[in-house]
Design a protein around this motif. Structure first.
Motif, PDB file in Angstrom:
ATOM      1  N   GLY A  89      -3.029   1.342  -8.105  1.00 33.96           N
ATOM      2  CA  GLY A  89      -2.278   2.022  -6.877  1.00 33.96           C
ATOM      3  C   GLY A  89      -3.020   3.352  -6.749  1.00 33.96           C
ATOM      4  O   GLY A  89      -3.266   3.777  -5.499  1.00 33.96           O
ATOM      5  N   LEU A  90      -3.286   4.260  -7.777  1.00 32.21           N
ATOM      6  CA  LEU A  90      -3.910   5.443  -7.707  1.00 32.21           C
ATOM      7  C   LEU A  90      -5.348   5.352  -7.258  1.00 32.21           C
ATOM      8  O   LEU A  90      -5.990   6.147  -6.603  1.00 32.21           O
ATOM      9  N   LEU A  91      -5.949   4.036  -7.786  1.00 28.96           N
ATOM     10  CA  LEU A  91      -7.559   3.892  -7.235  1.00 28.96           C
ATOM     11  C   LEU A  91      -7.465   3.737  -5.724  1.00 28.96           C
ATOM     12  O   LEU A  91      -8.260   4.447  -5.034  1.00 28.96           O
ATOM     13  N   ALA A  92      -6.645   3.074  -5.218  1.00 24.59           N
ATOM     14  CA  ALA A  92      -6.426   2.845  -3.617  1.00 24.59           C
ATOM     15  C   ALA A  92      -6.009   4.252  -3.002  1.00 24.59           C
ATOM     16  O   ALA A  92      -6.649   4.552  -2.075  1.00 24.59           O
TER      17      ALA A  92
ATOM     18  N   ARG B 128       3.295   1.554  -3.614  1.00 22.39           N
ATOM     19  CA  ARG B 128       2.341   0.718  -4.165  1.00 22.39           C
ATOM     20  C   ARG B 128       1.965  -0.662  -3.345  1.00 22.39           C
ATOM     21  O   ARG B 128       0.831  -0.987  -3.116  1.00 22.39           O
ATOM     22  N   GLN B 129       2.997  -1.022  -2.678  1.00 22.18           N
ATOM     23  CA  GLN B 129       2.860  -2.359  -1.919  1.00 22.18           C
ATOM     24  C   GLN B 129       1.839  -2.161  -0.798  1.00 22.18           C
ATOM     25  O   GLN B 129       1.205  -3.189  -0.178  1.00 22.18           O
ATOM     26  N   HIS B 130       2.192  -0.935  -0.202  1.00 17.91           N
ATOM     27  CA  HIS B 130       1.004  -0.595   0.929  1.00 17.91           C
ATOM     28  C   HIS B 130      -0.472  -0.188   0.504  1.00 17.91           C
ATOM     29  O   HIS B 130      -1.471  -0.192   1.325  1.00 17.91           O
ATOM     30  N   LEU B 131      -0.479   0.215  -0.793  1.00  8.47           N
ATOM     31  CA  LEU B 131      -1.764   0.763  -1.264  1.00  8.47           C
ATOM     32  C   LEU B 131      -2.581  -0.308  -1.691  1.00  8.47           C
ATOM     33  O   LEU B 131      -3.862  -0.263  -1.541  1.00  8.47           O
ATOM     34  N   VAL B 132      -1.577  -1.172  -2.307  1.00 13.21           N
ATOM     35  CA  VAL B 132      -2.578  -2.398  -3.059  1.00 13.21           C
ATOM     36  C   VAL B 132      -1.639  -3.709  -3.045  1.00 13.21           C
ATOM     37  O   VAL B 132      -0.343  -3.602  -3.452  1.00 13.21           O
ATOM     38  N   GLU B 133      -2.416  -4.796  -2.488  1.00 12.84           N
ATOM     39  CA  GLU B 133      -1.342  -6.039  -2.426  1.00 12.84           C
ATOM     40  C   GLU B 133      -1.106  -6.478  -3.909  1.00 12.84           C
ATOM     41  O   GLU B 133      -1.731  -6.262  -4.907  1.00 12.84           O
ATOM     42  N   ASP B 134      -0.221  -7.443  -3.998  1.00 16.07           N
ATOM     43  CA  ASP B 134       0.298  -8.085  -5.113  1.00 16.07           C
ATOM     44  C   ASP B 134      -0.835  -8.744  -5.949  1.00 16.07           C
ATOM     45  O   ASP B 134      -0.869  -8.410  -7.145  1.00 16.07           O
ATOM     46  N   ARG B 135      -1.684  -9.225  -5.261  1.00 13.59           N
ATOM     47  CA  ARG B 135      -2.671  -9.897  -6.015  1.00 13.59           C
ATOM     48  C   ARG B 135      -3.650  -8.905  -6.605  1.00 13.59           C
ATOM     49  O   ARG B 135      -4.325  -9.183  -7.550  1.00 13.59           O
ATOM     50  N   GLY B 136      -3.733  -7.641  -6.296  1.00 14.46           N
ATOM     51  CA  GLY B 136      -4.605  -6.682  -6.689  1.00 14.46           C
ATOM     52  C   GLY B 136      -3.902  -5.849  -7.729  1.00 14.46           C
ATOM     53  O   GLY B 136      -4.465  -4.726  -8.403  1.00 14.46           O
ATOM     54  N   TRP B 137      -2.489  -6.205  -7.751  1.00 19.35           N
ATOM     55  CA  TRP B 137      -1.571  -5.434  -8.846  1.00 19.35           C
ATOM     56  C   TRP B 137      -1.112  -6.169  -9.899  1.00 19.35           C
ATOM     57  O   TRP B 137      -1.483  -5.577 -11.132  1.00 19.35           O
ATOM     58  N   TYR B 138      -0.431  -7.349  -9.846  1.00 17.36           N
ATOM     59  CA  TYR B 138      -0.251  -8.211 -10.819  1.00 17.36           C
ATOM     60  C   TYR B 138      -1.335  -8.781 -11.600  1.00 17.36           C
ATOM     61  O   TYR B 138      -2.353  -9.252 -10.804  1.00 17.36           O
ATOM     62  N   GLY B 139      -1.291  -8.883 -12.859  1.00 16.30           N
ATOM     63  CA  GLY B 139      -2.433  -9.592 -13.528  1.00 16.30           C
ATOM     64  C   GLY B 139      -3.484  -8.410 -14.005  1.00 16.30           C
ATOM     65  O   GLY B 139      -4.298  -8.785 -14.820  1.00 16.30           O
TER      66      GLY B 139
ATOM     67  N   ASP C  34       7.856  -1.356 -12.676  1.00 13.62           N
ATOM     68  CA  ASP C  34       7.161  -1.954 -11.761  1.00 13.62           C
ATOM     69  C   ASP C  34       6.675  -1.322 -10.329  1.00 13.62           C
ATOM     70  O   ASP C  34       5.541  -0.719 -10.171  1.00 13.62           O
ATOM     71  N   HIS C  35       7.652  -0.940  -9.444  1.00 15.15           N
ATOM     72  CA  HIS C  35       7.512  -0.305  -8.190  1.00 15.15           C
ATOM     73  C   HIS C  35       6.939   0.967  -8.345  1.00 15.15           C
ATOM     74  O   HIS C  35       7.677   1.857  -9.111  1.00 15.15           O
ATOM     75  N   GLY C  36       5.822   1.301  -7.781  1.00 17.68           N
ATOM     76  CA  GLY C  36       5.480   2.978  -7.871  1.00 17.68           C
ATOM     77  C   GLY C  36       5.335   3.476  -6.260  1.00 17.68           C
ATOM     78  O   GLY C  36       5.212   2.766  -5.477  1.00 17.68           O
ATOM     79  N   LEU C  37       5.261   4.613  -6.396  1.00 15.04           N
ATOM     80  CA  LEU C  37       5.117   5.728  -5.391  1.00 15.04           C
ATOM     81  C   LEU C  37       4.469   6.897  -5.652  1.00 15.04           C
ATOM     82  O   LEU C  37       4.865   7.506  -6.491  1.00 15.04           O
ATOM     83  N   PHE C  38       3.362   6.908  -5.085  1.00 12.35           N
ATOM     84  CA  PHE C  38       2.478   8.186  -5.449  1.00 12.35           C
ATOM     85  C   PHE C  38       1.999   8.953  -4.300  1.00 12.35           C
ATOM     86  O   PHE C  38       1.903   8.479  -3.110  1.00 12.35           O
ATOM     87  N   SER C  39       1.882  10.227  -4.795  1.00 10.73           N
ATOM     88  CA  SER C  39       1.407  11.152  -3.564  1.00 10.73           C
ATOM     89  C   SER C  39       0.319  12.065  -4.437  1.00 10.73           C
ATOM     90  O   SER C  39       0.650  12.758  -5.430  1.00 10.73           O
TER      91      SER C  39
ATOM     92  N   PHE D 263       9.898   0.687  -3.289  1.00  7.29           N
ATOM     93  CA  PHE D 263      10.074   1.817  -2.510  1.00  7.29           C
ATOM     94  C   PHE D 263       9.775   1.221  -0.964  1.00  7.29           C
ATOM     95  O   PHE D 263       8.852   0.508  -0.720  1.00  7.29           O
ATOM     96  N   ASP D 264      10.375   1.848   0.117  1.00  7.84           N
ATOM     97  CA  ASP D 264      10.088   1.742   1.221  1.00  7.84           C
ATOM     98  C   ASP D 264       9.498   2.829   2.053  1.00  7.84           C
ATOM     99  O   ASP D 264       9.321   4.020   1.423  1.00  7.84           O
ATOM    100  N   GLU D 265       9.164   2.651   3.501  1.00  6.61           N
ATOM    101  CA  GLU D 265       8.701   3.653   4.116  1.00  6.61           C
ATOM    102  C   GLU D 265       9.613   4.922   4.269  1.00  6.61           C
ATOM    103  O   GLU D 265       8.953   6.037   4.634  1.00  6.61           O
TER     104      GLU D 265
END
Length: 272
Positions: free
Chosen positions: A107-110, A127-138, A152-157, A181-183
């Motif tokens: 997420g921080l990379l994005a 997180r889910q807007h910065l990186v999709e699930d497939r780029g997060w999980y795993g 799990d869920h992150g929100l970054f600034s 987290f949402d908009e």
């Protein structure tokens, strides 16, 4: 800053397109926070602000850190300003980033790739807007550190400093299984960071000439904490390095600035 100043500032920010998802209740709570923090002792303001915002958005843990090497190939140079509600298990999530660099968190990379390079630029994302699930999980970060800590869920600034690689970051996590987290959460954190970045700085800011000095990122992080008066063990814990390594960095810093003690270093740099 007066209550009227804060109110006018928030009204101006609410009018901008990227805050259209702000919830009225969150705006009122943020206004109250900006007014009440005036009466909080200066050294206690960062903890009060981050703790209040964490509760406002319903996050389990939150914090504010300075990354002195915020880049895709960064080696990790974090200095904590505030860590709110963390424990031994969840702190391993931060230690992993400190040891491997912020880009270890997908997420921080994005976020670092999206955030403009100009000084003062602020970018905020869930997180889910910065990186999709497939780029997060795993990924090693999530599988080896996040999920074992039940996060799990992150929100970054991120707010760029005078040098693009120096970034003030605030982040929040929710437990695994909680709602993402949402908009609305993103919007209030973004407005908060726009308004409060100056109140979340380390107690003793590193002078610009230090940021331009030829120090490694870890040495810069050590220097920032030295100037704040932290002991070697505290610095080691915050940077996830050994006290011996802190001592070695300190010797390099002393030689760089032609001093022979911590007191002399603070006198030389802390008063500028």
């Amino acid at each position: 800053m007066t209550g009227l100043d804060a109110h006018a500032r928030i009204l101006d920010l609410v009018a901008t397109p990227n805050t259209e998802h702000l919830r009225n209740g969150d705006v009122r709570r943020l206004l109250s926070l900006l007014v009440e923090v005036i009466d909080v002792p200066e050294l206690e303001r960062p903890a009060h602000l981050i703790g209040s915002l964490r509760q406002m958005i319903g996050a389990d843990v939150g914090g504010c850190l300075i990354d002195y090497d915020f880049a895709p190939d960064g080696r990790g140079a974090l200095a904590a300003v505030v860590m709110d509600n963390w424990d031994a298990a969840t702190l391993r999530v931060i230690e992993a980033v400190s040891q491997r660099g912020s880009a270890f968190n997908p997420g921080l990379l994005a976020l670092m790739q999206a955030c403009p390079m100009r000084p003062g630029a602020i970018m905020t994302g869930e997180r889910q807007h910065l990186v999709e699930d497939r780029g997060w999980y795993g990924t090693p970060y999530v599988e080896d550190f996040m999920l074992p800590a039940h996060l799990d869920h992150g929100l970054f600034s991120a707010a760029r400093g005078a040098e693009p690689s120096v970034v003030q970051g605030i982040g929040f996590f929710r437990e695994k299984g909680a709602r993402p987290f949402d908009e609305g959460d993103r919007a209030i954190v973004h407005v908060f960071h726009l308004e409060c970045a100056r109140l979340l700085r380390p107690r003793t800011p590193v002078p610009n000439e230090v940021l331009r000095a030829q120090l490694t990122p870890r040495a810069r992080g050590t220097l920032a904490l030295l100037l704040e008066g932290h002991a070697d063990k505290e610095i080691a814990a915050r940077l996830a390095i050994s006290p011996f390594t802190v001592n070695q960095y300190s010797k390099v810093i002393y030689r760089k600035f032609d001093v022979h003690s911590r007191a002399a270093l603070i006198a030389k740099l802390g008063s500028r």
